[in-house]
Design an enzyme around this catalytic site. Structure first.
Site, short mmCIF file in Angstrom:
data_model
loop_
_atom_site.label_atom_id
_atom_site.label_comp_id
_atom_site.label_asym_id
_atom_site.label_seq_id
_atom_site.Cartn_x
_atom_site.Cartn_y
_atom_site.Cartn_z
N ASP A 185 1.24 -0.76 -4.98
CA ASP A 185 0.42 0.42 -5.23
C ASP A 185 1.37 1.49 -5.77
O ASP A 185 2.07 2.15 -5.02
CB ASP A 185 -0.22 0.84 -3.90
N HIS A 230 -12.43 2.00 -7.41
CA HIS A 230 -12.33 2.47 -6.03
C HIS A 230 -13.54 3.35 -5.68
O HIS A 230 -14.09 4.04 -6.54
CB HIS A 230 -11.04 3.27 -5.85
N ASN A 287 -3.83 10.96 -1.21
CA ASN A 287 -4.66 9.79 -0.89
C ASN A 287 -6.11 10.08 -1.24
O ASN A 287 -6.63 11.17 -0.98
CB ASN A 287 -4.54 9.45 0.60
N SER A 288 -6.76 9.08 -1.80
CA SER A 288 -8.11 9.27 -2.33
C SER A 288 -9.12 9.63 -1.24
O SER A 288 -10.19 10.17 -1.54
CB SER A 288 -8.58 8.00 -3.02
N ASP A 347 0.83 4.28 -7.21
CA ASP A 347 0.27 5.64 -7.33
C ASP A 347 -0.01 5.96 -8.81
O ASP A 347 -0.69 5.21 -9.47
CB ASP A 347 1.21 6.67 -6.68
N SER A 360 0.81 -1.21 0.00
CA SER A 360 0.00 0.00 0.00
C SER A 360 0.85 1.27 0.00
O SER A 360 1.78 1.41 0.81
CB SER A 360 -0.88 -0.02 1.26
N GLY A 361 0.50 2.20 -0.87
CA GLY A 361 1.21 3.49 -0.89
C GLY A 361 1.00 4.25 0.41
O GLY A 361 1.95 4.84 0.95
N LEU A 362 -0.23 4.19 0.90
CA LEU A 362 -0.51 4.87 2.17
C LEU A 362 0.32 4.29 3.31
O LEU A 362 0.96 5.01 4.08
CB LEU A 362 -2.01 4.72 2.49
N GLU A 411 -3.01 4.52 -10.71
CA GLU A 411 -4.32 5.17 -10.63
C GLU A 411 -4.34 6.36 -11.58
O GLU A 411 -3.31 7.01 -11.82
CB GLU A 411 -4.62 5.59 -9.19
N LYS A 439 0.22 12.71 -6.36
CA LYS A 439 -1.16 12.43 -5.97
C LYS A 439 -1.38 12.69 -4.47
O LYS A 439 -0.43 12.94 -3.72
CB LYS A 439 -1.51 10.97 -6.32
N ARG A 446 -6.30 1.52 -12.05
CA ARG A 446 -7.24 1.91 -10.99
C ARG A 446 -8.06 3.11 -11.46
O ARG A 446 -7.50 4.14 -11.85
CB ARG A 446 -6.45 2.24 -9.73
N ASP A 473 0.95 10.55 2.22
CA ASP A 473 0.69 9.75 1.01
C ASP A 473 0.56 10.70 -0.18
O ASP A 473 -0.45 10.71 -0.88
CB ASP A 473 -0.60 8.94 1.24
C1 SPV Z 1 -3.41 2.60 -0.54
O1 SPV Z 1 -3.52 1.63 0.22
O2 SPV Z 1 -2.45 3.35 -0.51
C2 SPV Z 1 -4.46 2.89 -1.49
C3 SPV Z 1 -5.80 2.48 -1.20
O3 SPV Z 1 -4.18 3.53 -2.46
S1 SPV Z 1 -6.56 3.85 -0.55
O4 SPV Z 1 -5.82 4.31 0.57
O5 SPV Z 1 -7.89 3.36 -0.20
O6 SPV Z 1 -6.63 4.85 -1.58
MG MG Z 2 -2.41 4.36 -2.43
#
Ligand code: SPV
Ligand code: MG
Length: 550
Positions: free
Chosen positions: A90, A195, A127-128, A92, A51-53, A119, A125, A164, A63
């Site tokens: 992930d 997502h 975080n979404s 990004d 996971s990027g986060l 994505e 970016k 994504r 993130d």
């Molecule tokens: C991540 O886990 O970094 C994601 C998923 O991109 S989310 O945090 O839900 O965007």
């Molecule tokens: Mg991410």
């Protein structure tokens, strides 16, 4: 941890591809470093979401592409090295344009990563879940070009690129999401990650129904987590990603522990709440290293034994030896015998026999076998040696217990494989305190131009010259025997023991007897670098010697 780096990139990519295409609903769990990746694998998951986060969080940054892509790739390499299941990174936005994406794919393949998810947002970016609806989306064509560039640069056909779609989060609606997903599929995406930031799964379910399994569909139900998993199965979702739950549980555990230790100022409260250090070692694969060390790093165990003659009280040390034998006199704080035994152990001589006489109860040295010459007061070295005759081994070093020497002296002796070898100091100068030294008369003087030629012992005598011929040096009281030498020593002892004066005989008499029997006793010359401690003056010299050469 997985210890073989031979889990091929191809096999991991194949595994990821199979997981995405599996007719069953599959699951991946987030990991953010080596140990968490290991934990995901051990729990039974078939794949890891890097996971990027979570990766950003474990670095302590946001993130927002604050950690560089190479820092991310380095971390996923650690994760991949310790696991056999595939990792989907992930990625990004691909960290730039199509060109950055190409390089990313090549590097990920090189590091054993099975796939990357990109994505359709803009670099850098966010975080979404942070104002997701306000984030600009990439142009469809530009993003399709990025997917195609990634596909074209992968070496392994099975490497997966997951596209994504952020259209739902950005508020662009289902039809925009659908047309983007379809465009990405056509551009070569291995799967679509759709997502949503809503707490209800409705959008996702609607999308899934309309998508009708045109390509594997991946979801991240972080916000709509209360949806029963069976619901995803029914709409033919391919893979569910539990995206951040290890970093979140780790954070809570660490906060609790930190708080508790800070408040309590003791570990008593937390110790039973946290894993043992051994569990950390286990996860690190410590056992494998122990096993590998046995295979690759075993120190060559010598079968050589040492026999140390340590019977005498020592009569030139004033009252220092009233209550202990000479070998227990400390030199720079460490008894002579302990120094000698340490020297032996350093050369992997583990079996050390010590023949004691005076006050054996004071011999306080670990790792030795003690034999006592009860008649030490009225007998000489050969009687002591005979006390240990049934402990002789086929590879043995015999030493006086009062010796101090540089380690090369013993090492050099251990390299000799003759029946019997003695060490002779060719630069020895007699001092007043020396008691009847063994002057060595040899077949050749210490001449380095003769290097490689054998020098043999002719005789040991108490006198430094005989008929105006000077001795070639002094035997330092160290010898080595092999199987032949053992026999010469035992035969010699048996023969000499029949003599009336046996109790007065010394090592020199035994060596002379062996030479007289026509046996070749090899000489190794040294040039100083040793001391035998016979008097208070020697003790001072020994202190100086060991201070300089500790
Ligand atoms: C991540 O886990 O970094 C994601 C998923 O991109 S989310 O945090 O839900 O965007
Ligand atoms: Mg991410």
């Amino acid at each position: 941890m997985a210890t073989k780096p031979n889990i091929s990139q191809q096999s991991k990519a194949i595994k990821l591809r199979a997981l995405l295409r599996s007719p069953d609903l599959e699951f991946m769990l987030e990991a953010h470093n080596g140990i968490s990746a290991r934990i995901v694998e051990e729990a039974g998951f078939k794949g890891i979401w890097a996971s990027g986060l979570a990766l950003a969080a474990q670095f302590g940054v946001r993130d927002n592409n604050e950690a560089s892509w190479t820092q991310v790739v380095d971390m996923v390499e650690f994760m991949s090295d310790v696991t056999a299941i595939p990792i989907l990174l992930d990625g990004d936005t691909g960290y730039g344009n199509f060109n950055n994406m190409r390089r990313l794919v090549r590097k990920l393949e090189q590091r054993g990563i099975a796939g990357v998810c990109i994505e359709d947002k803009l670099f850098p970016k966010t975080n979404s879940f942070i104002q997701g609806e306000r984030q600009p989306l990439a142009e469809i064509n530009e993003f399709c070009g990025k997917i195609a560039a990634g596909k074209d640069s992968q070496n392994d056909d099975d490497f997966c690129i997951v596209a994504r779609v952020e259209a739902l989060i950005a508020g662009w609606g289902i039809s925009e999401a659908m047309s983007r997903a379809e465009a990405y599929r056509k551009a070569g995406a291995s799967a679509i990650l759709i997502h949503s930031a809503q707490s209800s799964p409705d959008q996702i379910l609607e999308f899934a129904r309309e998508w009708a399994n045109r390509a594997p569909l991946v979801i991240v139900p972080t916000k709509y987590y209360s949806t029963p998993t069976d619901v995803f199965r029914k709409v033919q979702i391919s893979t569910v990603i539990w995206a951040n739950h290890l970093i979140r549980s780790a954070v809570e555990a660490m906060q609790e522990t930190a708080h508790c230790i800070f408040e309590e100022q003791t570990l008593v409260e937390v110790e039973d709440q946290i894993v043992s250090v051994n569990e950390i070692f286990r996860l690190q694969g410590a056992a494998e290293l122990v096993e590998a060390e046995r295979r690759y790093f075993a120190s060559p165990k010598r079968s050589t034994g040492a026999l140390i003659l340590a019977a005498s009280q020592g009569d030139q040390f004033a009252d220092l030896t009233d209550e202990r034998p000479k070998v227990m006199l400390p030199v720079n704080g460490k008894p002579l015998l302990r120094r000698l035994v340490d020297r032996c152990k350093k050369q992997n001589i583990d079996k050390v026999i010590v023949v004691a006489g005076y006050r054996p109860d004071k011999i306080d040295v670990n790792g030795i076998e003690l034999v006592t010459n009860e008649r030490y007061e009225t007998t000489g070295e050969l009687t002591s040696l005979a006390c240990a005759i049934d402990r002789f081994s086929d590879d043995m070093v015999i030493m006086y217990g009062d010796l101090i020497f540089r380690s090369y002296v013993l090492r050099g002796l251990l390299e000799s494989d003759r029946g019997l070898t003695v060490v002779v100091d060719s630069q020895y100068e007699s001092t007043e305190t020396t008691k009847s030294p063994d002057f060595a008369y040899c077949s050749a003087p210490d001449d380095r131009s003769l290097w490689g030629q054998d020098v043999l012992l002719k005789q040991l005598r108490q006198s430094p010259s005989v008929d105006n011929v000077a001795a070639n040096g002094r035997w330092i009281g160290m010898a080595r025997s092999n199987t032949d030498g053992r026999k010469w020593l035992t035969d010699g002892l048996q023969h000499l023991s029949k003599l009336e004066n046996f109790d007065q005989l010394n090592m020199g008499d035994l060596l002379n007897h062996i030479v007289e029997q026509g046996k070749s006793v090899r000489v190794i010359y040294i040039h100083g670098h040793w001391i035998d401690v016979n008097s208070l003056t020697d003790l001072e010299r020994a202190n100086a010697f060991t201070t300089r050469h500790r």
